[in-house]
Motif scaffolding. Structure first.
Motif, PDB file in Angstrom:
ATOM      1  N   PRO A 149       0.829  -1.207   0.000  1.00 61.48           N
ATOM      2  CA  PRO A 149       0.000   0.000   0.000  1.00 61.48           C
ATOM      3  C   PRO A 149       0.867   1.262   0.000  1.00 61.48           C
ATOM      4  O   PRO A 149       1.981   1.235   0.527  1.00 61.48           O
ATOM      5  CB  PRO A 149      -0.776  -0.103   1.325  1.00 61.48           C
ATOM      6  N   THR A 150       0.345   2.316  -0.549  1.00 59.67           N
ATOM      7  CA  THR A 150       0.943   3.666  -0.693  1.00 59.67           C
ATOM      8  C   THR A 150       2.003   3.754  -1.801  1.00 59.67           C
ATOM      9  O   THR A 150       2.474   4.832  -2.111  1.00 59.67           O
ATOM     10  CB  THR A 150       1.575   4.234   0.613  1.00 59.67           C
ATOM     11  N   GLN A 151       2.398   2.598  -2.372  1.00 60.68           N
ATOM     12  CA  GLN A 151       3.435   2.659  -3.411  1.00 60.68           C
ATOM     13  C   GLN A 151       2.932   2.141  -4.757  1.00 60.68           C
ATOM     14  O   GLN A 151       3.736   1.771  -5.624  1.00 60.68           O
ATOM     15  CB  GLN A 151       4.663   1.865  -2.977  1.00 60.68           C
ATOM     16  N   ALA A 152       1.603   2.102  -4.925  1.00 59.48           N
ATOM     17  CA  ALA A 152       1.046   1.482  -6.127  1.00 59.48           C
ATOM     18  C   ALA A 152       1.522   2.177  -7.405  1.00 59.48           C
ATOM     19  O   ALA A 152       1.944   1.516  -8.366  1.00 59.48           O
ATOM     20  CB  ALA A 152      -0.484   1.502  -6.062  1.00 59.48           C
ATOM     21  N   VAL A 153       1.479   3.494  -7.420  1.00 58.02           N
ATOM     22  CA  VAL A 153       1.839   4.211  -8.649  1.00 58.02           C
ATOM     23  C   VAL A 153       3.348   4.131  -8.884  1.00 58.02           C
ATOM     24  O   VAL A 153       3.806   3.873 -10.000  1.00 58.02           O
ATOM     25  CB  VAL A 153       1.357   5.679  -8.601  1.00 58.02           C
ATOM     26  N   TYR A 154       4.111   4.317  -7.814  1.00 60.38           N
ATOM     27  CA  TYR A 154       5.577   4.197  -7.933  1.00 60.38           C
ATOM     28  C   TYR A 154       5.941   2.806  -8.474  1.00 60.38           C
ATOM     29  O   TYR A 154       6.716   2.685  -9.426  1.00 60.38           O
ATOM     30  CB  TYR A 154       6.215   4.435  -6.565  1.00 60.38           C
ATOM     31  N   ALA A 155       5.342   1.767  -7.861  1.00 66.80           N
ATOM     32  CA  ALA A 155       5.621   0.400  -8.322  1.00 66.80           C
ATOM     33  C   ALA A 155       5.207   0.234  -9.777  1.00 66.80           C
ATOM     34  O   ALA A 155       5.893  -0.432 -10.557  1.00 66.80           O
ATOM     35  CB  ALA A 155       4.867  -0.603  -7.435  1.00 66.80           C
ATOM     36  N   GLY A 156       4.088   0.858 -10.141  1.00 71.55           N
ATOM     37  CA  GLY A 156       3.637   0.783 -11.535  1.00 71.55           C
ATOM     38  C   GLY A 156       4.648   1.377 -12.496  1.00 71.55           C
ATOM     39  O   GLY A 156       4.910   0.810 -13.562  1.00 71.55           O
ATOM     40  N   THR A 157       5.256   2.502 -12.111  1.00 76.55           N
ATOM     41  CA  THR A 157       6.255   3.115 -13.014  1.00 76.55           C
ATOM     42  C   THR A 157       7.477   2.209 -13.139  1.00 76.55           C
ATOM     43  O   THR A 157       8.043   2.063 -14.220  1.00 76.55           O
ATOM     44  CB  THR A 157       6.695   4.516 -12.522  1.00 76.55           C
ATOM     45  N   LYS A 158       7.866   1.600 -12.017  1.00 77.26           N
ATOM     46  CA  LYS A 158       9.068   0.747 -12.061  1.00 77.26           C
ATOM     47  C   LYS A 158       8.797  -0.521 -12.889  1.00 77.26           C
ATOM     48  O   LYS A 158       9.647  -0.991 -13.629  1.00 77.26           O
ATOM     49  CB  LYS A 158       9.507   0.398 -10.631  1.00 77.26           C
ATOM     50  N   ASN A 159       7.568  -1.057 -12.744  1.00 78.68           N
ATOM     51  CA  ASN A 159       7.246  -2.259 -13.524  1.00 78.68           C
ATOM     52  C   ASN A 159       7.017  -1.931 -14.996  1.00 78.68           C
ATOM     53  O   ASN A 159       7.224  -2.792 -15.859  1.00 78.68           O
ATOM     54  CB  ASN A 159       6.060  -2.979 -12.916  1.00 78.68           C
ATOM     55  N   ALA A 160       6.633  -0.708 -15.279  1.00 80.53           N
ATOM     56  CA  ALA A 160       6.549  -0.300 -16.689  1.00 80.53           C
ATOM     57  C   ALA A 160       7.940  -0.373 -17.326  1.00 80.53           C
ATOM     58  O   ALA A 160       8.093  -0.858 -18.455  1.00 80.53           O
ATOM     59  CB  ALA A 160       5.981   1.117 -16.797  1.00 80.53           C
ATOM     60  N   VAL A 161       8.938   0.062 -16.588  1.00 84.90           N
ATOM     61  CA  VAL A 161      10.313   0.029 -17.114  1.00 84.90           C
ATOM     62  C   VAL A 161      10.794  -1.421 -17.243  1.00 84.90           C
ATOM     63  O   VAL A 161      11.444  -1.793 -18.231  1.00 84.90           O
ATOM     64  CB  VAL A 161      11.259   0.854 -16.210  1.00 84.90           C
ATOM     65  N   ARG A 162      10.455  -2.245 -16.243  1.00 87.91           N
ATOM     66  CA  ARG A 162      10.834  -3.670 -16.308  1.00 87.91           C
ATOM     67  C   ARG A 162      10.251  -4.304 -17.582  1.00 87.91           C
ATOM     68  O   ARG A 162      10.946  -5.020 -18.316  1.00 87.91           O
ATOM     69  CB  ARG A 162      10.265  -4.385 -15.068  1.00 87.91           C
ATOM     70  N   THR A 163       8.978  -4.021 -17.844  1.00 83.77           N
ATOM     71  CA  THR A 163       8.298  -4.569 -19.028  1.00 83.77           C
ATOM     72  C   THR A 163       8.932  -4.039 -20.308  1.00 83.77           C
ATOM     73  O   THR A 163       9.173  -4.784 -21.267  1.00 83.77           O
ATOM     74  CB  THR A 163       6.807  -4.179 -18.987  1.00 83.77           C
ATOM     75  N   LEU A 164       9.188  -2.742 -20.302  1.00 83.34           N
ATOM     76  CA  LEU A 164       9.810  -2.093 -21.461  1.00 83.34           C
ATOM     77  C   LEU A 164      11.144  -2.764 -21.810  1.00 83.34           C
ATOM     78  O   LEU A 164      11.425  -3.066 -22.980  1.00 83.34           O
ATOM     79  CB  LEU A 164      10.027  -0.615 -21.113  1.00 83.34           C
ATOM     80  N   LEU A 165      11.941  -3.025 -20.773  1.00 83.21           N
ATOM     81  CA  LEU A 165      13.262  -3.601 -21.028  1.00 83.21           C
ATOM     82  C   LEU A 165      13.172  -5.024 -21.565  1.00 83.21           C
ATOM     83  O   LEU A 165      13.974  -5.426 -22.415  1.00 83.21           O
ATOM     84  CB  LEU A 165      14.111  -3.567 -19.757  1.00 83.21           C
ATOM     85  N   GLU A 166      12.181  -5.771 -21.059  1.00 80.20           N
ATOM     86  CA  GLU A 166      12.023  -7.142 -21.560  1.00 80.20           C
ATOM     87  C   GLU A 166      11.590  -7.119 -23.033  1.00 80.20           C
ATOM     88  O   GLU A 166      12.078  -7.916 -23.839  1.00 80.20           O
ATOM     89  CB  GLU A 166      11.013  -7.911 -20.693  1.00 80.20           C
ATOM     90  N   GLY A 167      10.705  -6.204 -23.369  1.00 80.26           N
ATOM     91  CA  GLY A 167      10.304  -6.087 -24.773  1.00 80.26           C
ATOM     92  C   GLY A 167      11.473  -5.691 -25.657  1.00 80.26           C
ATOM     93  O   GLY A 167      11.686  -6.259 -26.742  1.00 80.26           O
ATOM     94  N   LEU A 168      12.235  -4.735 -25.181  1.00 72.93           N
ATOM     95  CA  LEU A 168      13.408  -4.272 -25.936  1.00 72.93           C
ATOM     96  C   LEU A 168      14.423  -5.409 -26.101  1.00 72.93           C
ATOM     97  O   LEU A 168      15.013  -5.587 -27.173  1.00 72.93           O
ATOM     98  CB  LEU A 168      14.033  -3.081 -25.191  1.00 72.93           C
ATOM     99  N   ARG A 169      14.582  -6.183 -25.020  1.00 70.09           N
ATOM    100  CA  ARG A 169      15.497  -7.336 -25.084  1.00 70.09           C
ATOM    101  C   ARG A 169      15.079  -8.299 -26.194  1.00 70.09           C
ATOM    102  O   ARG A 169      15.912  -8.754 -26.987  1.00 70.09           O
ATOM    103  CB  ARG A 169      15.507  -8.070 -23.739  1.00 70.09           C
TER     104      ARG A 169
END
Ligand code: NDP
Length: 246
Positions: A149-169
């Protein structure tokens, strides 16, 4: 080539993990190209690295401005002849329940944490492709692995980058690009000072961090480990957290 002799750009190099990473990589023989908004801190860091016999340059970078990322990458290429690694480390957190509707804070996190990394990719990828090699390292977070709790949006931004990097890979299996996502847990930096607006909650968060947080040099060593691998070895994901973190 291992870390020694590589040209490595780092965003958010003015404090915390970025600063520790700059010091560590420079001590291992890399030429570091430093970006952040607080240029007086960058200049001091460049002076310290040079005094210790290392190579460093710095420029003002606001990662929300795509032109600043181009300037950072170009500085590395102009001063040292190429760019081998971009460490997308700059990040911010605004901690609050989603129901508080901190729309401004949400936008700021998306702008810095997600778009900031995209701007880095836009600047570095053409250089990596032209050179026939390059490595993109991003600093994400255990907040994206254990959602709290309280970090949902922050976690979302970090997981967006994780997803982005996997796609780029997956788009980059021709051997030109290596990608690495580093997930730190609690690290003792200034990060928490800016993450919490309520003074009492901020003091509590700082106490927790002081008690549990590990030194930023631990993350710096993990980043160096990923960079140090032979060109045909890619470290995809690394998690570095305090042993006692839940
Ligand atoms: P710090 O607050 O010490 O460092 C954040 C860095 O980001 C600073 O150098 C700051 O530089 C830079 N930055 C912020 N906004 C911008 C911007 N718009 N443009 C350019 N640079 C910017 O915290 P950390 O070292 O802890 O944070 C580094 C990364 O680690 C972040 O991505 C964070 O999400 C991640 N992380 C941190 C954890 C922790 O517990 N500390 C845990 C997990 C992940 P300046 O203000 O000079 O521009």
């Amino acid at each position: 080539m291992t870390v020694q002799g590589k040209v490595i750009a780092i965003t958010g190099a003015s404090s915390g993990i970025g600063e520790a990473t700059a010091r560590h990589l420079a001590s291992l023989g890399a030429a570091v190209v430093l970006g952040a908004r607080r240029t007086e801190r960058l200049d001091r860091l460049v002076g310290e690295i040079e005094a210790a016999g290392g190579e460093a340059v710095a420029t003002r970078v606001d990662v929300t401005d795509p032109d600043d990322l181009h300037s950072l990458v170009n500085l590395g290429v102009e001063r040292f002849g190429r760019l081998d690694v971009l460490v997308g480390n700059a990040g911010i957190s605004k901690i609050s329940p989603v129901a508080d509707l901190d729309v401004e804070g949400w936008s700021a996190m998306v702008d810095v944490n997600v778009k900031g990394v995209l701007h880095g990719i836009a600047a570095a990828l053409p250089v990596f492709r032209r050179q026939g090699g390059g490595h993109l390292v991003t600093v994400v977070s255990t907040s994206g692995l254990k959602i709290v709790p309280t970090q949902a949006v922050y976690a979302g931004t970090k997981n967006a980058v994780r997803t982005l990097l996997e796609g780029l890979r997956q788009e980059s299996t021709d051997g030109v690009l290596r990608t690495t996502s580093i997930s730190p847990g609690y690290v003792r930096t200034e990060f928490v000072d800016n993450a919490v607006d309520d003074p009492a909650a901020r003091e509590q968060a700082k106490r927790n961090m002081a008690e549990l947080g590990i030194e930023p040099s631990a993350v710096a060593r993990a980043i160096a480990f990923a960079i140090d691998q032979p060109e045909d070895v890619e470290i995809g994901d690394l998690t570095i957290r305090p042993t006692r973190q839940g």
